[in-house]
Design a protein around this motif. Structure first.
Motif, PDB file in Angstrom:
ATOM      1  N   ARG A  75       0.833  -1.210   0.000  1.00  0.00           N
ATOM      2  CA  ARG A  75       0.000   0.000   0.000  1.00  0.00           C
ATOM      3  C   ARG A  75       0.865   1.256   0.000  1.00  0.00           C
ATOM      4  NH1 ARG A  75      -3.065   2.692  -2.062  1.00  0.00           N
ATOM      5  NH2 ARG A  75      -4.606   4.017  -1.055  1.00  0.00           N
TER       6      ARG A  75
ATOM      7  N   SER B  78      -2.412   2.706  -7.945  1.00  0.00           N
ATOM      8  CA  SER B  78      -3.621   2.233  -7.280  1.00  0.00           C
ATOM      9  C   SER B  78      -4.482   3.402  -6.877  1.00  0.00           C
ATOM     10  CB  SER B  78      -3.248   1.417  -6.044  1.00  0.00           C
ATOM     11  OG  SER B  78      -2.501   0.287  -6.431  1.00  0.00           O
TER      12      SER B  78
ATOM     13  N   GLY C 293      -7.569   3.330  -1.694  1.00  0.00           N
ATOM     14  CA  GLY C 293      -7.683   2.286  -0.679  1.00  0.00           C
ATOM     15  C   GLY C 293      -8.992   2.294   0.070  1.00  0.00           C
TER      16      GLY C 293
ATOM     17  N   PRO D 233     -13.427   1.015  -4.654  1.00  0.00           N
ATOM     18  CA  PRO D 233     -13.038   1.037  -6.057  1.00  0.00           C
ATOM     19  C   PRO D 233     -13.239   2.409  -6.673  1.00  0.00           C
ATOM     20  CG  PRO D 233     -15.142  -0.065  -5.784  1.00  0.00           C
ATOM     21  CD  PRO D 233     -14.618   0.195  -4.419  1.00  0.00           C
TER      22      PRO D 233
ATOM     23  N   GLU E 297     -11.783  -3.669 -11.789  1.00  0.00           N
ATOM     24  CA  GLU E 297     -10.511  -3.548 -11.090  1.00  0.00           C
ATOM     25  C   GLU E 297     -10.191  -4.839 -10.340  1.00  0.00           C
ATOM     26  OE1 GLU E 297     -11.121  -0.072  -8.714  1.00  0.00           O
ATOM     27  OE2 GLU E 297      -9.874   1.147 -10.033  1.00  0.00           O
TER      28      GLU E 297
ATOM     29  N   ALA F  41      -8.144  -6.160  -7.221  1.00  0.00           N
ATOM     30  CA  ALA F  41      -7.690  -5.512  -5.990  1.00  0.00           C
ATOM     31  C   ALA F  41      -6.970  -6.502  -5.097  1.00  0.00           C
ATOM     32  CB  ALA F  41      -8.872  -4.894  -5.239  1.00  0.00           C
TER      33      ALA F  41
ATOM     34  N   GLN G  12      -6.764  -7.062  -1.597  1.00  0.00           N
ATOM     35  CA  GLN G  12      -7.632  -6.602  -0.522  1.00  0.00           C
ATOM     36  C   GLN G  12      -7.099  -6.987   0.850  1.00  0.00           C
ATOM     37  OE1 GLN G  12     -11.292  -8.442  -1.989  1.00  0.00           O
ATOM     38  NE2 GLN G  12     -12.041  -6.434  -2.601  1.00  0.00           N
TER      39      GLN G  12
ATOM     40  N   THR H 175     -10.755  -8.655   4.038  1.00  0.00           N
ATOM     41  CA  THR H 175     -12.046  -9.090   3.502  1.00  0.00           C
ATOM     42  C   THR H 175     -12.255 -10.591   3.678  1.00  0.00           C
ATOM     43  OG1 THR H 175     -11.008  -9.288   1.322  1.00  0.00           O
ATOM     44  CG2 THR H 175     -12.156  -7.233   1.808  1.00  0.00           C
TER      45      THR H 175
ATOM     46  N   ASP I 256      -8.335  -1.784   0.368  1.00  0.00           N
ATOM     47  CA  ASP I 256      -7.545  -2.282  -0.750  1.00  0.00           C
ATOM     48  C   ASP I 256      -6.109  -1.820  -0.591  1.00  0.00           C
ATOM     49  OD1 ASP I 256      -9.779  -3.404  -1.868  1.00  0.00           O
ATOM     50  OD2 ASP I 256     -10.177  -1.734  -3.231  1.00  0.00           O
TER      51      ASP I 256
ATOM     52  N   ARG J 183      -4.848  -1.566  -6.477  1.00  0.00           N
ATOM     53  CA  ARG J 183      -5.898  -1.852  -7.453  1.00  0.00           C
ATOM     54  C   ARG J 183      -5.338  -1.647  -8.849  1.00  0.00           C
ATOM     55  NH1 ARG J 183      -9.529   1.307  -3.983  1.00  0.00           N
ATOM     56  NH2 ARG J 183      -9.474   2.986  -5.523  1.00  0.00           N
TER      57      ARG J 183
END
Length: 676
Positions: A485, A597, A600, A603, A612, A614, A616, A619, A638, A641
């Motif tokens: 990220r 990306s 976060g 989408p 997209e 992703a 994740q 989740t 996310d 992505r």
């Protein structure tokens, strides 16, 4: 006071000590408060809380000192801060039980309540399995291995009423009958629930203890023997699968244990610090295609001895081993003079069961398990009897009062920060979330997740957010999702220097994942290698919209895949054939290879022909980074992505090469995109 240990056990088994409860607010804070309160009740025995005698009373506090030294030298000291604070409280739990069960009547009441709690836990697990249709019992602890270890630890004490003679006292018969009924339900339902967990090591441990102790049962000898043999029979298929190498769980555990051993050898004297496994183990993991999934989250070592060596070093492991061995030895030596020999043996059996089962599990962060072990140790001390010099005295308890005051002073701001995080997780808008996370970061600045979440959700300039995300990832250097990220944010901010650092780390920590190499492709010197590596792990990226206008790069990437070593030729042929049919249209304006990306938080907008892919977070329960690695409630987001064409994704049906055991782990190196 007689029912206090059972109430504490119930609270942790059903709420504040479960897999999710020990990670949430206010349940985690409530559990910490209960532990400190119990420590005060056991404060009178702080000099020798486990009754190891003059020669061994120093071992618990030497272990505490070794853990403190390890924490001081740890690269992730924040990971184990709460554990260190609560360690003395756990050590005082046996004395707490001994104080609550000082005479025969209190022990009888306490044991009946204990049996009722164990029975309720086992019955609840079976009911939950039937209602949810799961393949294994797991609730209320939250995982089948957790439930199995809990039952192995608590069942010996719960079964104690089955080995008592009928009382000649007419007034005592109803109480005895009630205790016998609770114990019978606990044993039958407990063994059934344990068998349904299909935990091989836990089931074997309990069966072994039952076989060794069956001769001492007077009213239920045949029942205990029958249940033990039935449990062993149900474990035969699993044992055969392990021996033949067909058991996927055993294969995964071998990867974890190899990583733990290598990490322990890297820092043999003081380890990586208490609680460091979740934040650092990925630095030593070498995932195997078809065995380890992409994005795997490893929160514990699945072996307590290896985890202790990894976190505390070999001296810490030696002290912990000496502590457990000497405790069991002292109980064996003192069984003849015990006021209740049966209780002493049952408590010691519970401790032994926990230790045996923990050879294949090390979930110390799920506090119901270490609490159950220490309460079982307390049952053994209560069976031994409370001597006069161990009875409560205010002056002798004064150091523990000081300890509790200091612990509260340290824990309160951390608890406040967790409460702010939980509140932020329930909100949806940046304007509401960011101030709460900023305040949580101020209260607990070394907790990586708070700083990272602020960087992902704040309305601050993107460059500031990227720098904060990288700083957060450095606080937990073995968490791939934070680095991924951070790299995505750095790309969005145009900070290619930070993006290269972050994405390279994400690639090394999660080599079977395709997102990091795909994001790295436009800024790496070996961009074609990185793009090809990404398609090996995630073939659907062949339909990425970023290929538009970069047909030469796409052709070079496919050629690189064709020559990639260590990959099944049939898979290469299939992926190249399908990729040729999904080449994105060049009609639209192209971004660079390896798109950045989104923010976060959901989408970003796409056209009707685009979707997209992703990476994740939180989740999927089994891959919840917040829950497994940081012991905080899951908060979906996310990490990266990548936009792809909808029609192309539908055509790419070949599985990931990283999920096929036919492929070599050397095809996914840690320090570069392609093998040498």
């Amino acid at each position: 006071m007689a029912i206090f240990p059972a109430l504490l056990l119930a609270c942790f088994a059903f709420w504040c000590g479960t897999f999710t409860g020990a990670a949430a607010f206010p349940s985690a804070a409530f559990g910490q408060g209960l532990l400190l309160a119990a420590a005060l009740l056991g404060a009178f025995a702080w000099r020798d809380p486990l009754r190891l005698g003059t020669a061994g009373r120093w071992i618990p506090w030497a272990l505490f000192a070794a853990a403190a030294l390890s924490l001081a030298l740890s690269p992730v000291a924040r990971a184990g801060r709460v554990a260190m604070i609560l360690l003395p409280a756990f050590l005082l739990l046996p004395a707490f039980v001994a104080r609550c069960w000082t005479d025969e009547r209190r022990r009888a009441i306490g044991l009946a309540a204990w049996s009722a709690v164990v029975a309720a836990t086992a019955v609840a697990s079976i009911v939950a399995q039937v209602r949810q249709g799961t393949s294994r019992t797991a609730m209320p602890l939250g995982h089948h291995n957790l439930l199995a270890i809990f039952l192995v630890t608590t069942l010996p004490v719960a079964a104690l009423a089955l080995r008592r003679r009928r009382s000649s006292d007419e007034n005592d018969r109803p109480e005895r009958r009630l205790a016998f009924a609770a114990a019978l339900i606990a044993v039958v339902s407990g063994v059934a629930a344990l068998a349904l967990t299909r935990s091989f090591l836990a089931g074997s441990s309990l069966a072994l203890l039952a076989l060794l102790g069956a001769a001492r049962f007077e009213r239920a000898r045949h029942l205990v023997l029958g249940l033990a043999l039935l449990a062993l029979a149900m474990l035969v298929p699993r044992a055969a699968a392990i021996v033949e190498g067909r058991d996927s769980s055993s294969s995964v555990r071998q990867v974890y244990l190899r990583a733990g051993w290598e990490g322990a050898l890297a820092r043999p004297f003081y380890g990586w610090g208490p609680g460091s496994t979740a934040w650092t183990l990925a630095e030593h993991l070498r995932p195997i295609p078809g065995v380890n999934p992409p994005g795997e989250v490893v929160g514990e070592m699945h072996s307590l001895p290896v985890e202790l060596a990894y976190e505390l070093g070999f001296p810490g492991l030696a002290l912990a081993t000496a502590l457990a061995a000497l405790f069991l030895l002292r109980r064996w030596q003192r069984r003849e003079g015990a006021v209740d020999r049966g209780l002493l043996e049952a408590g010691a059996a519970g401790v032994a069961g926990y230790l045996l089962a923990s050879l294949g599990g090390a979930q110390l962060a799920v506090t119901a398990l270490p609490l159950a072990a220490m309460l079982a140790a307390g049952a053994a001390l209560a069976g031994e009897g409370v001597t006069g010099e161990l009875r409560p005295r205010a002056r002798a308890s004064f150091p523990v009062w000081i300890y509790v005051a200091v612990a509260l002073g340290v824990l309160l701001p951390l608890t406040r920060a967790q409460a702010l995080y939980e509140r932020a997780a329930r909100l949806r808008t940046r304007d509401q979330v960011a101030p709460l996370l900023a305040r949580a970061t101020e209260l607990d600045p070394d907790f990586a997740l708070y700083r990272a979440r602020w960087a992902w959700s704040a309305n601050a300039p993107i460059a500031e957010r990227a720098e904060s995300a990288v700083a957060a990832a450095r606080l937990a250097p073995g968490v791939a999702a934070l680095w991924l990220r951070a790299g995505a944010l750095a790309l969005e901010a145009g900070r290619t220097d930070l993006a290269r650092i972050a994405l390279t780390r994400a690639l090394a920590l999660d080599p079977l994942n395709g997102f990091a190499p795909f994001e790295l492709a436009p800024i790496a010197g070996d961009g074609i290698d990185c793009a090809a590596r990404a398609l090996l792990a995630e073939p659907r990226l062949a339909a990425a919209t970023s290929w538009r206008g970069h047909e030469a790069d796409r052709v070079a990437t496919m050629q690189r895949i064709e020559s990639w070593p260590g990959i099944d030729p049939g898979w290469k042929e299939a992926v190249l054939r399908q990729a040729a049919a999904v080449a994105p249209s060049s009609a639209l304006s192209p971004p660079a290879v390896g798109p950045g990306s989104g923010d976060g938080n959901g989408p970003s907008a796409t056209s009707s022909r685009e979707v997209e892919l992703a990476a994740q977070l939180d989740t999927t329960p089994a891959l919840a980074v917040s829950l497994h690695l940081f012991r905080r409630s899951a908060w979906p987001a996310d990490a990266a992505r990548i936009r792809v064409e909808r029609a192309g994704v539908r055509l790419m049906k070949v599985p990931s090469a990283a999920a096929m055991p036919e492929n070599s782990a050397a095809a996914f190196p840690l320090d570069r995109c392609a093998p040498r």
